[in-house]
Design an enzyme around this catalytic site. Structure first.
Site, PDB file in Angstrom:
ATOM      1  N   CYS A  21       0.864  -1.183   0.000  1.00  0.00           N
ATOM      2  CA  CYS A  21       0.000   0.000   0.000  1.00  0.00           C
ATOM      3  C   CYS A  21       0.899   1.230   0.000  1.00  0.00           C
ATOM      4  CB  CYS A  21      -0.873  -0.032   1.258  1.00  0.00           C
ATOM      5  SG  CYS A  21      -1.853   1.456   1.522  1.00  0.00           S
ATOM      6  N   CYS A  67      -0.788   3.826  -6.313  1.00  0.00           N
ATOM      7  CA  CYS A  67      -1.723   3.235  -5.347  1.00  0.00           C
ATOM      8  C   CYS A  67      -1.919   1.815  -5.851  1.00  0.00           C
ATOM      9  CB  CYS A  67      -3.050   3.979  -5.344  1.00  0.00           C
ATOM     10  SG  CYS A  67      -4.345   3.127  -4.414  1.00  0.00           S
TER      11      CYS A  67
HETATM   12  N1  DGL Z   1      -4.074   0.665  -1.847  1.00  0.00           N
HETATM   13  C1  DGL Z   1      -3.719   1.837  -1.119  1.00  0.00           C
HETATM   14  C2  DGL Z   1      -2.469   2.510  -1.693  1.00  0.00           C
HETATM   15  O1  DGL Z   1      -1.669   1.883  -2.343  1.00  0.00           O
HETATM   16  C3  DGL Z   1      -4.723   2.877  -0.742  1.00  0.00           C
HETATM   17  C4  DGL Z   1      -6.182   2.776  -0.852  1.00  0.00           C
HETATM   18  C5  DGL Z   1      -6.897   3.525   0.248  1.00  0.00           C
HETATM   19  O2  DGL Z   1      -7.112   2.894   1.294  1.00  0.00           O
HETATM   20  O3  DGL Z   1      -7.207   4.735   0.095  1.00  0.00           O
HETATM   21  O4  DGL Z   1      -2.218   3.672  -1.461  1.00  0.00           O
END
Ligand code: DGL
Length: 268
Positions: A80, A194
């Site tokens: 993430c 993301c």
């Molecule tokens: N998948 C997450 C990232 O790579 C973020 C998604 C979220 O919870 O806003 O930043």
């Protein structure tokens, strides 16, 4: 960091706020198909991108502390960008297990661009991080980096993996958010900063057109995990597991999880 040889059944713990980390798991399966994996999603805390730095840091450190104690992983991957750009350093300070984070792929994007204009799509929390400023300064200072926070894509990726249609308005709004900024029409490379966004590469590609290329960190993370676990033995003694911090919505995700070999689906 522990130097002892891990138990062959010890899993790699892959952590995200939702299903985004599955884009990293897909890349990991390519290089380490035999590795036991526990995929953990803090869906009760989703979306991280709309939270404050303090909220994200507290949540991620607390959860990873408890998960590491209970699940005894050989390595933790924070799949993430939002959690990594905010909490990676503090999590590393408190956990003894090796930790691999996710860094926006600005360096490879700078090598790829021909027009010199790079777009960066991330969450609102990621695009404002000093971590991103540092990457821009180090690798893209001779280019133009245009950032846009696209929370609508997080919801769209979650919906897609639940088997629901992707809202074309979410895709259009992310593209306009980049294109409408000065020099936005010259973007030829887009960093998907993301982990949810590579799950929408087909939709983003169709909307941006053939002249725009995408880059994300998944392959690099997978290679880093393979490097850090070199020489270790892997043995799956049970099927891989997906853990969620909230029960809501997980039934609809079952097909996408099973497709990735995550057969045991539980609430943590
Ligand atoms: N998948 C997450 C990232 O790579 C973020 C998604 C979220 O919870 O806003 O930043």
């Amino acid at each position: 960091m522990s130097q002892t040889t891990p138990d062959p059944a010890a899993p790699i713990l892959m952590f995200d706020s939702g299903v985004g980390g599955l884009s990293v798991l897909d890349a990991l399966r390519g290089v380490l198909p035999q590795a036991p994996v526990i995929y953990a999603a803090d869906n009760a805390g989703l979306p991280y991108g709309e939270k404050t730095e303090a909220q994200i840091a507290a949540r991620v450190s607390g959860l990873l502390g408890r998960m590491t104690e209970r699940l005894r992983p050989r390595l933790v991957c924070i799949a993430c960008n939002t959690a990594s750009t905010i909490a990676l350093a503090s999590v590393r300070e408190v956990l003894e297990v090796p930790i691999v984070g996710t860094v926006p792929a600005i360096k490879p994007a700078a090598a790829m661009t021909r027009s010199g204009v790079i777009g960066l799509l991330g969450t609102q929390a990621t695009i404002r991080q000093a971590y991103v400023d540092r990457l821009e300064h180090e690798f893209a200072r001779d280019h133009r980096l245009i950032r846009y926070g696209a929370p609508e894509l997080v919801g769209a990726a979650e919906a897609k993996l639940r088997g629901e249609p992707v809202d074309p308005a979410a895709i259009a709004s992310a593209i306009n958010g980049l294109r409408a900024q000065p020099d936005g029409d010259r973007i030829d490379t887009v960093v998907l900063a993301c982990t949810h966004f590579p799950l929408l590469t087909a939709e983003l590609g169709a909307a941006f057109g053939p002249d725009v290329r995408f880059i994300d960190g998944a392959q690099g993370i997978a290679r880093r995990i393979a490097f850090l676990t070199q020489g270790q033995t892997f043995a799956r003694t049970r099927s891989d597991q997906a853990l969620f911090t909230g029960a809501q919505g997980i039934d609809a995700l079952t097909p996408a999880l099973r497709l990735r070999g995550l057969e045991q689906i539980e609430v943590f």
